[in-house]
Motif scaffolding. Structure first.
Motif, PDB file in Angstrom:
ATOM      1  N   ARG A 270      34.669  52.703  26.989  1.00 18.41           N
ATOM      2  CA  ARG A 270      34.252  53.278  25.732  1.00 18.41           C
ATOM      3  C   ARG A 270      32.848  53.157  25.289  1.00 18.41           C
ATOM      4  N   ALA A 271      32.095  54.206  24.593  1.00 17.12           N
ATOM      5  CA  ALA A 271      30.713  53.966  24.089  1.00 17.12           C
ATOM      6  C   ALA A 271      30.654  55.036  22.726  1.00 17.12           C
ATOM      7  N   VAL A 272      30.235  54.353  21.643  1.00 19.97           N
ATOM      8  CA  VAL A 272      30.039  55.071  20.689  1.00 19.97           C
ATOM      9  C   VAL A 272      28.377  55.145  20.580  1.00 19.97           C
TER      10      VAL A 272
ATOM     11  N   ASN B  31      17.645  54.604  19.852  1.00 23.28           N
ATOM     12  CA  ASN B  31      19.019  55.011  20.405  1.00 23.28           C
ATOM     13  C   ASN B  31      19.629  53.747  20.454  1.00 23.28           C
ATOM     14  N   ARG B  32      21.008  53.737  19.817  1.00 27.84           N
ATOM     15  CA  ARG B  32      21.766  52.639  20.051  1.00 27.84           C
ATOM     16  C   ARG B  32      23.301  53.202  20.337  1.00 27.84           C
ATOM     17  N   GLY B  33      23.821  52.202  21.167  1.00 23.35           N
ATOM     18  CA  GLY B  33      25.107  52.300  21.719  1.00 23.35           C
ATOM     19  C   GLY B  33      26.186  51.313  21.708  1.00 23.35           C
ATOM     20  N   TYR B  34      27.523  51.313  21.114  1.00 24.31           N
ATOM     21  CA  TYR B  34      28.217  50.248  21.305  1.00 24.31           C
ATOM     22  C   TYR B  34      29.347  50.667  22.422  1.00 24.31           C
ATOM     23  N   VAL B  35      29.058  49.627  23.602  1.00 21.18           N
ATOM     24  CA  VAL B  35      30.000  49.593  24.587  1.00 21.18           C
ATOM     25  C   VAL B  35      31.328  48.856  24.233  1.00 21.18           C
ATOM     26  N   TYR B  36      32.407  49.258  24.525  1.00 23.18           N
ATOM     27  CA  TYR B  36      33.547  48.741  23.941  1.00 23.18           C
ATOM     28  C   TYR B  36      34.834  48.694  24.727  1.00 23.18           C
ATOM     29  N   SER B  37      35.830  47.942  24.461  1.00 19.82           N
ATOM     30  CA  SER B  37      37.178  47.974  25.230  1.00 19.82           C
ATOM     31  C   SER B  37      38.124  48.543  24.370  1.00 19.82           C
TER      32      SER B  37
ATOM     33  N   VAL C  52      31.665  59.462  20.777  1.00 18.44           N
ATOM     34  CA  VAL C  52      32.269  58.759  21.795  1.00 18.44           C
ATOM     35  C   VAL C  52      32.126  59.099  23.138  1.00 18.44           C
ATOM     36  N   VAL C  53      31.674  58.424  24.170  1.00 17.53           N
ATOM     37  CA  VAL C  53      31.826  58.684  25.544  1.00 17.53           C
ATOM     38  C   VAL C  53      32.979  57.923  26.355  1.00 17.53           C
ATOM     39  N   ARG C  54      33.983  58.314  26.976  1.00 15.18           N
ATOM     40  CA  ARG C  54      34.741  57.893  27.789  1.00 15.18           C
ATOM     41  C   ARG C  54      34.494  57.418  29.168  1.00 15.18           C
ATOM     42  N   TYR C  55      34.808  56.496  29.655  1.00 16.31           N
ATOM     43  CA  TYR C  55      34.519  56.039  31.086  1.00 16.31           C
ATOM     44  C   TYR C  55      35.319  55.238  31.738  1.00 16.31           C
TER      45      TYR C  55
END
Ligand SMILES: Cc1cc2nc3c(=O)[nH]c(=O)nc-3n(C[C@H](O)[C@H](O)[C@H](O)COP(=O)(O)OP(=O)(O)OC[C@H]3O[C@@H](n4cnc5c(N)ncnc54)[C@H](O)[C@@H]3O)c2cc1C
Length: 499
Positions: A230-232, A267-273, A299-302
């Motif tokens: 995921r990423a916020v 632009n900032r994005g936190y990619v997390y588990s 939030v983007v899910r992938y």
């Protein structure tokens, strides 16, 4: 299969890049794009690699002028890693780890001490928040070892304008697929209009409407190497911050955070588990680090992975519809460039009548290219010792290196030697040995052949680093480069990528 007309499903960066590439390289083809105004585009994907300018300005020979005017990019010379035990280190597109100084016996990687701030002239520029060296006439000294940061919607706007100008037709409709003996028989609009073609490109994003849903091509997960899913994402309008000429990636409790630099927006994005942190806690950590955020975080899910094959029957997948890995090295647009150029070349060489062996090779090359990126990213996770959180402990213990295993073993036994590169890297690998050395040496990964330079060598190396420092201090910031070029009123001359 004689290909005369092509129907592209989707008008995100992938669909438009594919349409533009095919129309530019095979102008006799009819190329149509159908896109859904209700679904829209993913609206992220803002960092690139040097493959991006090479594709558009070298391979397709488009003029950079309209790109600069419509897409309003800024320059990216590499990545700043807040990662591992060093305060920070840079991976530039200039091969600084594998380069060798003419008065020294080994490549730079052997001399880059754990306390040093740069390893070459370009990392010195980035360390000083500069972009390009300054020429005697006050203009930037450009070179082609750069990529771009581009706001996704502006990129899509430029791609759409350029595609239409080349003769690509763009239709607005949400469609469903009708299966047929070759794969797809038609795409059908809500009103019942059947759109047919000889070749269908599935650029429908994560939905993978044709390749995944309709044709049922199996998905191969990368979850044993890449744990994030995921990423916020959010950002803020630029105020007085300098425009960095690199993407910054910062270690976070359960993943990492990008910082991408646009002229007027950060632009900032936190990619997390999601296995290690909840959406709420990820958002809280993200906002603690980025209190300046002004827009509503989304939030983007992938899922990381790729479909078993890119091309099946009369369908070729492009972009997120065929594979996805997180943007730690900003590789998605690079992969799309390669998918598009190999498809165009395949059609040209087969006289638009692709043979089974050609399709097989296309699949092998493009699927291996995805795996190769997965392998490279796995090295980022396996050795990051910056934090002792459960996520990073799990990464160090459990990340599978897959194809990177022999290269890492070679490094651990032999140090930052460049001898292995040719033997151990896949032909599609755009990072080269330098990319691996940046991650291994940059993170101070230990090895069995430490090299102690002689006093004379150490002095020569120090002289080089002092010279790079002085040159970098005289260099130009992104802001100064933009102003200098605009002041001369010649945006078309901003970059000649091949020079
Ligand atoms: C969090 C995140 C960060 C990223 N950062 C980067 C980065 O820094 N650098 C990079 O290179 N890449 C990055 N990417 C990847 C990048 O965003 C994508 O690879 C790229 O934008 C291509 O997207 P796409 O065109 O495949 O899909 P999309 O943009 O989702 O486009 C899909 C298209 O298909 C259409 N469509 C779908 N279904 C239908 C239907 N039934 N009928 C009609 N039309 C339909 C949609 O309307 C749309 O036009 C990132 C991705 C994510 C998730």
């Amino acid at each position: 299969m004689k290909v005369r007309d092509v129907l592209v499903l989707g008008a995100g960066s992938a669909g438009l890049m594919a349409a533009l590439t095919l129309k530019r390289r095979l102008p006799h083809l009819s190329v149509r794009v159908v896109r859904s105004p209700e679904i829209g585009v993913i609206g992220v994907g803002e960092g690139t690699t040097p493959s991006f300018p090479q594709h558009f300005f070298d391979y397709l020979k488009l003029k950079p002028q309209s790109f600069y005017e419509l897409a309003e990019p800024t320059w990216k010379l590499g990545i700043r890693f807040l990662w591992g035990p060093r305060d920070q280190y840079h991976y530039t597109f200039s091969y600084e780890y594998q380069n060798r100084q003419s008065d020294l016996p080994r490549n730079n990687g052997y001399f880059y001490g754990p306390d040093e701030a740069w390893i070459g002239p370009y990392s010195a520029l980035l360390r000083h928040n500069k972009a390009f060296p300054r020429r005697a006439d006050g203009m930037p000294h450009f070179h082609n070892r750069h990529a771009f940061h581009i706001e996704n919607l502006k990129l899509v706007r430029w791609l759409e304008t350029t595609s239409r100008a080349l003769g690509v037709e763009i239709l607005d409709a949400t469609v469903t697929a009708e299966a047929g003996p070759e794969g797809i028989a038609a795409l059908v609009t809500a009103e019942g209009t059947r759109l047919t073609a000889d070749l269908y490109l599935d650029a429908s994003g994560f939905r993978s409407e044709l390749l995944g849903k309709t044709l049922g091509v199996p998905f191969i997960s990368y979850a044993d190497s890449l744990f994030c899913d995921r990423a916020v994402i959010a950002g803020w309008p630029r105020t007085s911050e300098p425009i960095l000429a690199c993407t910054e990636v910062e270690t976070m409790d359960a993943g990492w955070c990008w910082r991408i630099e646009h002229e007027h927006f950060i632009n900032r994005g936190y990619v997390y588990s999601s296995a290690f942190i909840s959406d709420e806690d990820a958002l809280a950590e993200f906002l603690r680090k980025n209190p300046q955020v002004t827009n509503t975080p989304r939030v983007v899910r992938y899922r990381s992975g790729r479909y078993e094959r890119n091309w099946k029957g009369n369908v070729v997948g492009i972009g997120n519809a065929v594979g996805f890995v997180e943007p730690l090295e900003a590789t998605a647009l690079q992969v799309i460039c390669v998918e598009c150029s190999t498809l165009a070349d395949s059609l040209i060489d087969s006289l638009c009548d692709p043979t089974p062996s050609l399709i097989e090779l296309y699949n092998r090359f493009n699927t291996q290219a995805w795996d190769d990126i997965r392998d490279f990213l796995s090295v980022h996770y396996k050795f990051n010792t910056r934090l002792e959180t459960p996520f990073w402990k799990a990464c160090r213990a459990d990340t599978k290196l897959h194809g990177a295993e022999p290269l890492v073993r070679f490094y651990q036994e032999n140090g930052p030697s460049i001898v292995a590169g040719v033997q151990l890297l896949h032909s599609s690998n755009s990072f080269g040995m330098d990319g691996y050395l940046a991650m291994l040496v940059g993170q101070n990964v230990p090895h069995d052949r430490p090299y102690v330079p002689t006093a004379e060598e150490a002095r020569r190396w120090r002289d080089h680093t002092v010279k790079w420092d002085a040159e970098a201090r005289r260099g130009m910031t992104v802001r100064e480069c933009l102003d200098a070029l605009r002041g001369r009123g010649r945006p078309a001359a901003w970059i000649a990528p091949s020079t």
